[in-house]
Design a protein around this motif. Structure first.
Motif, PDB file in Angstrom:
ATOM      1  N   THR A  27       0.843  -1.200   0.000  1.00  0.00           N
ATOM      2  CA  THR A  27       0.000   0.000   0.000  1.00  0.00           C
ATOM      3  C   THR A  27       0.870   1.239   0.000  1.00  0.00           C
ATOM      4  OG1 THR A  27      -1.695  -1.172   1.275  1.00  0.00           O
ATOM      5  CG2 THR A  27      -1.842   1.232   1.200  1.00  0.00           C
ATOM      6  N   ILE A  28       0.499   2.193  -0.835  1.00  0.00           N
ATOM      7  CA  ILE A  28       1.134   3.513  -0.814  1.00  0.00           C
ATOM      8  C   ILE A  28       0.182   4.465  -0.101  1.00  0.00           C
ATOM      9  CG2 ILE A  28       2.024   5.420  -2.190  1.00  0.00           C
ATOM     10  CD1 ILE A  28       2.706   3.461  -4.378  1.00  0.00           C
ATOM     11  N   HIS A  29       0.691   5.153   0.929  1.00  0.00           N
ATOM     12  CA  HIS A  29      -0.161   6.051   1.716  1.00  0.00           C
ATOM     13  C   HIS A  29      -0.022   7.496   1.277  1.00  0.00           C
ATOM     14  CE1 HIS A  29      -0.803   2.609   4.261  1.00  0.00           C
ATOM     15  NE2 HIS A  29       0.498   2.519   4.520  1.00  0.00           N
ATOM     16  N   SER A  30       1.182   7.922   0.960  1.00  0.00           N
ATOM     17  CA  SER A  30       1.355   9.308   0.534  1.00  0.00           C
ATOM     18  C   SER A  30       2.680   9.470  -0.183  1.00  0.00           C
ATOM     19  CB  SER A  30       1.308  10.271   1.728  1.00  0.00           C
ATOM     20  OG  SER A  30       2.456  10.118   2.537  1.00  0.00           O
ATOM     21  N   VAL A  31       2.705  10.416  -1.115  1.00  0.00           N
ATOM     22  CA  VAL A  31       3.922  10.857  -1.778  1.00  0.00           C
ATOM     23  C   VAL A  31       3.805  12.365  -1.930  1.00  0.00           C
ATOM     24  CG1 VAL A  31       5.389  10.753  -3.824  1.00  0.00           C
ATOM     25  CG2 VAL A  31       4.170   8.706  -3.070  1.00  0.00           C
ATOM     26  N   SER A  32       4.741  13.105  -1.388  1.00  0.00           N
ATOM     27  CA  SER A  32       4.642  14.568  -1.439  1.00  0.00           C
ATOM     28  C   SER A  32       6.030  15.182  -1.459  1.00  0.00           C
ATOM     29  CB  SER A  32       3.847  15.098  -0.245  1.00  0.00           C
ATOM     30  OG  SER A  32       4.482  14.725   0.965  1.00  0.00           O
ATOM     31  N   ILE A  33       6.087  16.455  -1.824  1.00  0.00           N
ATOM     32  CA  ILE A  33       7.321  17.217  -1.689  1.00  0.00           C
ATOM     33  C   ILE A  33       7.022  18.420  -0.807  1.00  0.00           C
ATOM     34  CG2 ILE A  33       8.261  16.474  -3.898  1.00  0.00           C
ATOM     35  CD1 ILE A  33       7.513  19.182  -5.056  1.00  0.00           C
ATOM     36  N   ILE A  34       8.038  18.811  -0.040  1.00  0.00           N
ATOM     37  CA  ILE A  34       7.916  19.963   0.851  1.00  0.00           C
ATOM     38  C   ILE A  34       8.896  21.005   0.365  1.00  0.00           C
ATOM     39  CG2 ILE A  34       8.089  20.759   3.240  1.00  0.00           C
ATOM     40  CD1 ILE A  34       7.650  17.830   4.093  1.00  0.00           C
ATOM     41  N   ARG A  35       8.364  22.174   0.020  1.00  0.00           N
ATOM     42  CA  ARG A  35       9.187  23.244  -0.534  1.00  0.00           C
ATOM     43  C   ARG A  35       8.872  24.533   0.210  1.00  0.00           C
ATOM     44  NH1 ARG A  35       7.976  23.565  -6.437  1.00  0.00           N
ATOM     45  NH2 ARG A  35       9.254  21.650  -6.480  1.00  0.00           N
ATOM     46  N   ASN A  36       9.900  25.086   0.861  1.00  0.00           N
ATOM     47  CA  ASN A  36       9.738  26.330   1.625  1.00  0.00           C
ATOM     48  C   ASN A  36       8.606  26.226   2.639  1.00  0.00           C
ATOM     49  OD1 ASN A  36      11.814  27.543   0.079  1.00  0.00           O
ATOM     50  ND2 ASN A  36      10.328  28.107  -1.519  1.00  0.00           N
ATOM     51  N   GLY A  37       8.514  25.066   3.294  1.00  0.00           N
ATOM     52  CA  GLY A  37       7.513  24.874   4.332  1.00  0.00           C
ATOM     53  C   GLY A  37       6.136  24.510   3.827  1.00  0.00           C
ATOM     54  N   GLU A  38       5.937  24.480   2.524  1.00  0.00           N
ATOM     55  CA  GLU A  38       4.628  24.157   1.947  1.00  0.00           C
ATOM     56  C   GLU A  38       4.667  22.755   1.347  1.00  0.00           C
ATOM     57  OE1 GLU A  38       1.371  26.034  -1.223  1.00  0.00           O
ATOM     58  OE2 GLU A  38       3.319  27.016  -0.887  1.00  0.00           O
ATOM     59  N   THR A  39       3.613  21.961   1.601  1.00  0.00           N
ATOM     60  CA  THR A  39       3.551  20.577   1.150  1.00  0.00           C
ATOM     61  C   THR A  39       2.722  20.457  -0.119  1.00  0.00           C
ATOM     62  OG1 THR A  39       3.747  19.774   3.428  1.00  0.00           O
ATOM     63  CG2 THR A  39       2.886  18.234   1.795  1.00  0.00           C
ATOM     64  N   PHE A  40       3.244  19.708  -1.094  1.00  0.00           N
ATOM     65  CA  PHE A  40       2.555  19.503  -2.363  1.00  0.00           C
ATOM     66  C   PHE A  40       2.358  17.994  -2.566  1.00  0.00           C
ATOM     67  CE2 PHE A  40       5.031  23.371  -2.696  1.00  0.00           C
ATOM     68  CZ  PHE A  40       4.130  24.280  -3.250  1.00  0.00           C
ATOM     69  N   ASP A  41       1.116  17.598  -2.781  1.00  0.00           N
ATOM     70  CA  ASP A  41       0.792  16.184  -2.985  1.00  0.00           C
ATOM     71  C   ASP A  41       1.271  15.745  -4.365  1.00  0.00           C
ATOM     72  OD1 ASP A  41      -0.201  13.669  -2.911  1.00  0.00           O
ATOM     73  OD2 ASP A  41      -2.318  14.233  -3.048  1.00  0.00           O
ATOM     74  N   ARG A  42       2.042  14.629  -4.417  1.00  0.00           N
ATOM     75  CA  ARG A  42       2.541  14.115  -5.685  1.00  0.00           C
ATOM     76  C   ARG A  42       2.121  12.658  -5.913  1.00  0.00           C
ATOM     77  NH1 ARG A  42       3.139  18.713  -6.725  1.00  0.00           N
ATOM     78  NH2 ARG A  42       5.059  19.791  -7.384  1.00  0.00           N
ATOM     79  N   LEU A  43       1.126  12.193  -5.174  1.00  0.00           N
ATOM     80  CA  LEU A  43       0.657  10.824  -5.371  1.00  0.00           C
ATOM     81  C   LEU A  43      -0.345  10.789  -6.515  1.00  0.00           C
ATOM     82  CD1 LEU A  43       0.437   7.882  -4.645  1.00  0.00           C
ATOM     83  CD2 LEU A  43      -1.201   8.480  -2.841  1.00  0.00           C
ATOM     84  N   ASP A  44       0.034  10.123  -7.599  1.00  0.00           N
ATOM     85  CA  ASP A  44      -0.824   9.983  -8.771  1.00  0.00           C
ATOM     86  C   ASP A  44      -0.815   8.518  -9.190  1.00  0.00           C
ATOM     87  OD1 ASP A  44      -2.218  10.051 -11.111  1.00  0.00           O
ATOM     88  OD2 ASP A  44      -0.965  11.572 -12.086  1.00  0.00           O
ATOM     89  N   PRO A  45      -1.873   7.750  -8.824  1.00  0.00           N
ATOM     90  CA  PRO A  45      -1.900   6.312  -9.166  1.00  0.00           C
ATOM     91  C   PRO A  45      -1.679   6.032 -10.645  1.00  0.00           C
ATOM     92  CG  PRO A  45      -3.636   6.847  -7.614  1.00  0.00           C
ATOM     93  CD  PRO A  45      -3.058   8.156  -8.051  1.00  0.00           C
ATOM     94  N   ASP A  46      -2.080   6.981 -11.507  1.00  0.00           N
ATOM     95  CA  ASP A  46      -1.903   6.752 -12.944  1.00  0.00           C
ATOM     96  C   ASP A  46      -0.416   6.747 -13.344  1.00  0.00           C
ATOM     97  OD1 ASP A  46      -4.609   6.577 -13.300  1.00  0.00           O
ATOM     98  OD2 ASP A  46      -4.854   8.709 -13.781  1.00  0.00           O
ATOM     99  N   GLU A  47       0.436   7.301 -12.485  1.00  0.00           N
ATOM    100  CA  GLU A  47       1.871   7.351 -12.782  1.00  0.00           C
ATOM    101  C   GLU A  47       2.637   6.214 -12.120  1.00  0.00           C
ATOM    102  OE1 GLU A  47       3.315   9.367 -14.924  1.00  0.00           O
ATOM    103  OE2 GLU A  47       1.358  10.263 -15.361  1.00  0.00           O
ATOM    104  N   ILE A  48       1.923   5.325 -11.430  1.00  0.00           N
ATOM    105  CA  ILE A  48       2.559   4.191 -10.763  1.00  0.00           C
ATOM    106  C   ILE A  48       2.586   3.010 -11.733  1.00  0.00           C
ATOM    107  CG2 ILE A  48       2.490   2.590  -8.835  1.00  0.00           C
ATOM    108  CD1 ILE A  48       3.011   5.408  -7.943  1.00  0.00           C
ATOM    109  N   THR A  49       3.750   2.423 -11.931  1.00  0.00           N
ATOM    110  CA  THR A  49       3.924   1.268 -12.811  1.00  0.00           C
ATOM    111  C   THR A  49       4.265   0.031 -11.969  1.00  0.00           C
ATOM    112  OG1 THR A  49       4.774   2.685 -14.574  1.00  0.00           O
ATOM    113  CG2 THR A  49       5.210   0.332 -14.766  1.00  0.00           C
ATOM    114  N   VAL A  50       3.588  -1.081 -12.267  1.00  0.00           N
ATOM    115  CA  VAL A  50       3.854  -2.342 -11.583  1.00  0.00           C
ATOM    116  C   VAL A  50       4.269  -3.373 -12.632  1.00  0.00           C
ATOM    117  CG1 VAL A  50       2.934  -4.137 -10.070  1.00  0.00           C
ATOM    118  CG2 VAL A  50       2.129  -1.771  -9.834  1.00  0.00           C
TER     119      VAL A  50
END
Length: 871
Positions: A114-137
């Motif tokens: 299970t993937i719970h979250s993928v994000s980047i933190i830039r200058n104290g601000e969090t940006f969600d980067r979890l996109d199931p369509d971009e996950i390859t199995v």
């Protein structure tokens, strides 16, 4: 038999891959190859991201700094869940690819990912980067070329829009169920790294009635233990963990980085009890197979049958490993393996057990580790401590260990070499401990490399080099396996290339011989080479003839002594010998200094034995244990230094060629005779020159310059290769200095006559009356011709590398340059008309003249004979 890794994250410099060794036991076979997406589990204790430590961040490598590594495990009744949160900061451009790339693996037969979250933190601000369509199995199978499949799926994703300075933060988890070990946990995690880590949080939750065994390796860290309702919680926290650099040649028994092992299993017997039933039932062999393999029921001895059984499994059953699901720990039945004709280490080991038991031999499958087996006795009980399975035979009260996956192994039981795996866990009912695998260093060398350099026929047929290598036991097995992956032709080419790098121009004069006595496990290889005398001389090998004992060189790892904290790993067991014989050199050979370095763990010695024009040098190297303690550090460094300094030697064989290579033929006799005469008469010529100068001084007022008849001038110039012409110019300059009472230097003006030719011509011309004076243009022309001829001949002579016709031609040309001086002599003789007495006195053939004549003839003989001497 494989070690499981539940996660692989690209670019973590080996940090993350080591975190999750052996996370996932194999279990229920169920199809599920998709990734789930869900919020973080409620049981997870969320960690606060630590503040940035600039000092630690400055030590980061490859452009990434690990701010947080949070790993939490919840052990349930029939499964366990593992949660991972990683926060990585990109410190420079080189870290962008690695930090922005996520790569995990899981086994769909017994794990949910299970993937719970993928994000980047830039200058104290969090940006969600979890996109199931971009996950390859996908199913990667990285070891498919080795016949190994594990069924694991790879989860891959590239995080978009990551910049330098960003924090990449992700959370994932695995739920692992186990058919064999439900609700059990086996883990080892590191608390020290070679890179800086801001915060390590390791949390394990188990039920209150379950015991968690804990074993520290190279660390004193202790968990904070908290008891709750029906659970016990263990927490290890490490802030800005110590950065530890790795060292070379460290044994597997010594952990370089601090780590903690945990296990919910109390003893090795628990592992045995959960597996042994699968390795001791349904071992019946098919009736058809037993009919085909008549040796199974023959009247041959047990040892003969054991040997045939081992060779059958090693040679006739292919190694193919299907480790999907329970296939990583549970074997296929012998009948299935025989039907398929292939199996992995567990399958082949169990088949060998079945064969041996069919004719009454006690045998068991044993679990081991082919790379870290010597550390097994320091491990907590865990099925994931092993990566290999072998067979142990119990016969006459002794244990014999056989690796059924080891192909091309020679010998007859019980003389088949045990694998050097340290320890094995036998899967027999009631087994409670690891069994040591008995390994001993051979009393006699199991590899003897003997090189012979024979100079007897160097001048006629070249230097002969013969190499004989004798391999026994383990060394023979290793060579046989290596040869099976290539060919004798390719191996011969490799050997020739090796020797040509040392002796350029070497040629092979025979095929590589390989004699293999399989039953005695003895292999002998022979090589023959020749190096012609021309190649020998062209590469100046007579001045620096190298011999290098590569049979013992580069076997041991050279280490840095300073700040060493780890014991030393040894290549065990080894007993090697390299013998170098140099013979028929033509002069007395000297031996080298003998020495010995000896400890209980290793020994090395060099011995030399000179005998007339032959010398034999022997190097022996022996390792007696898989490792040596720090107390042997000085001895080990002394050993590697001795090998480095003395296993490569160079001999000056120049004396050999001054005696052996020159034949006393006519050119040689003439050369040495002329050389002796020339040296003697050169001294006499110098004495004669001083007498001639004194004679000139006594009559200098009776002549102008130095008149002499042309016949004597020409004869002496020809015999002295033009040297007399330089001497004549010297005497003319002495007369000039006397007449003008000047400070000129006659010696240097004659030595550098090509510079002062025009000046001497001008002085001679100036003594004539105007109407009889020679033309000036003639002097310029003669001076130019003299300059070009002298300088050109000198350059050509210096550039000439070999004697021969060209060499003689240039020397003769230099000898006849005096003809350009002859016009000046003619003019001098004209100035001395009426001074017949002076001319007659100067032209007289005196003892001094004959000395010069003999010296010149000797010079000619040397010049001619040297062109016929051997190159």
């Amino acid at each position: 038999m494989k070690k499981r890794y539940a996660i692989r994250i690209s670019g973590c410099i080996g940090v993350i891959a080591a975190f999750l060794t052996c996370l996932a036991p194999f279990a229920l076979a169920r199809e599920n190859n998709k990734v789930s997406y869900a919020k973080r589990p409620d049981w997870v204790d969320v960690q606060t991201l630590p503040e940035l430590n600039d000092n630690q961040a400055a030590k980061a490598e490859s452009g990434v700094y690990y701010r947080l590594l949070d790993r939490q495990t919840a052990v349930r009744e029939d499964h366990h869940e593992f949660y991972l949160r990683t926060t990585v900061q990109v410190t420079n451009r080189s870290g962008l690819e690695d930090a922005a790339r996520l790569q995990f693996s899981f086994d769909p037969t017994d794990q949910d990912f299970t993937i719970h979250s993928v994000s980047i933190i830039r200058n104290g601000e969090t940006f969600d980067r979890l996109d199931p369509d971009e996950i390859t199995v996908f199913r990667q199978e990285t070891e498919i070329n080795d016949g190994v499949t594990d069924g694991e799926l790879t989860v891959y994703s590239e995080i978009p829009s990551v910049r330098v300075g960003d924090l990449v933060d992700y959370e994932v988890s695995w739920k692992t169920s186990s058919e064999i070990w439900p609700g059990e946990l086996f883990r080892e995690f590191s608390v020290e790294w070679s890179v800086p880590v801001g915060l390590i949080n390791e949390r394990i939750i188990v039920s209150a009635d379950k015991t968690l065994a804990i074993k520290n390796h190279a660390t004193d860290i202790k968990p904070d233990i908290r008891s709750g309702e029906n659970i016990t919680e263990y927490v290890w926290r490490q802030t800005d963990s110590k950065i530890v650099s790795g060292q070379d040649a460290v044994p597997v028994t010594f952990p370089q980085w601090g780590s903690v092992a945990v296990s919910t299993v109390d003893s090795w017997s628990d592992i045995v009890n959960s597996l042994q039933v699968h390795y001791n039932t349904d071992l019946e062999l098919p009736s058809e197979f037993k009919r085909e393999q008549t040796w199974l029921i023959s009247d041959s001895t047990h040892n003969d049958k054991i040997t045939k059984a081992i060779r059958f499994v090693q040679s006739e059953i292919r190694y193919v490993a299907d480790e999907t699901g329970v296939g990583s720990h549970l074997p296929r039945k012998p009948a299935t393996v025989l039907e398929r004709g292939w199996g992995d280490c567990k399958d082949k080991s169990l088949l060998l057990v079945a064969l041996l038991r069919s004719f009454g031999i006690e045998a068991y499958v044993a679990l081991t580790d082919y790379s870290a087996g010597y550390a097994l006795n320091k491990s907590l009980p865990s099925p994931y401590a092993f990566n290999h399975a072998i067979t142990v035979i119990v016969s006459d009260g002794k244990r014999y260990w056989i690796d059924p996956t080891s192909s091309h192994q020679g010998g007859v039981f019980p003389e088949i070499i045990n694998p050097a795996y340290g320890f094995g866990l036998p899967l027999l009912e009631g087994s409670e401990a690891l069994w040591p695998i008995d390994i001993r260093t051979p009393a006699e060398p199991d590899k003897i490399l003997a090189e012979t350099f024979d100079f007897a026929t160097l001048a006629e047929d070249g230097l002969h080099i013969d190499v004989k290598t004798t391999l026994l036991g383990r060394e023979a097995d290793s060579f046989r396996r290596s040869l099976s992956n290539g060919s004798v032709t390719a191996l011969a080419a490799d050997y020739l290339k090796y020797y040509r790098e040392i002796y350029p121009g070497l040629e092979s004069i025979g095929d590589l011989g390989v004699s293999d006595d399989f039953d005695q496990n003895r292999i002998v290889t022979t090589e023959s080479y020749r190096l012609t005398v021309e190649k020998f001389r062209a590469n100046d090998l007579y001045l620096e003839f190298p011999v290098q004992s590569d049979g013992v060189r580069n076997v041991l790892t050279e280490i840095i002594k300073d700040d060493r904290t780890a014991p030393i790993s040894l290549p065990f067991p080894k007993h090697l010998r390299h013998v170098t014989t140099i013979k028929n050199t033509g002069f007395k050979m000297e031996g080298t200094e003998d020495y010995t370095v000896e400890t209980p763990e290793f020994s090395h010695n060099r011995k030399s034995k000179p005998n007339g024009d032959m010398v034999t040098i022997t190097f022996d190297l022996k390792t007696l244990a898989p490792e040596a303690g720090l107390e042997q550090l000085d001895k080990y460094v002394e050993l590697t230094d001795q090998i480095s300094d003395h296993a490569y030697l160079e001999y000056n064989l120049n004396e050999e060629f001054s005696i052996n290579d020159f034949k006393m033929d006519l050119p040689t006799i003439l050369f040495f005779t002329s050389l002796v005469l020339w040296i003697v008469f050169f001294g006499l010529a110098i004495w004669g020159a001083f007498n001639a100068i004194n004679a000139q001084n006594a009559h200098i007022d009776e002549m102008t310059f130095f008149p002499i008849r042309g016949s004597k001038f020409v004869i002496l110039n020809i015999t002295t290769l033009g040297l007399y012409g330089i001497f004549w110019m010297f005497r003319c300059w002495r007369w000039e200095r006397y007449k003008d009472q000047s400070q000129i230097l006659p010696f240097w003006r004659s030595v550098f006559s090509w510079l002062w030719y025009i000046a001497l011509y001008g002085s001679i011309r100036g003594e004539f009356d105007d109407e009889k004076r020679p033309p000036y243009w003639l002097g310029v022309l003669l001076a130019f011709a003299y300059f070009v001829s002298t300088i050109g001949a000198s350059i050509a002579s210096a550039a000439m590398e070999e004697s021969g016709a060209a060499y003689i031609g240039i020397t003769v040309f230099e000898g006849f340059i005096f003809l350009l001086i002859l016009p000046m002599l003619v003019f001098v003789n004209k100035l001395n008309v009426g001074a017949e007495e002076a001319i007659a006195r100067n032209s007289r053939w005196t003892p001094r003249t004959f000395i010069a004549l003999i010296m010149g003839i000797s010079l000619w003989v040397m010049m001619i004979s040297i062109s016929f001497l051997p190159a």
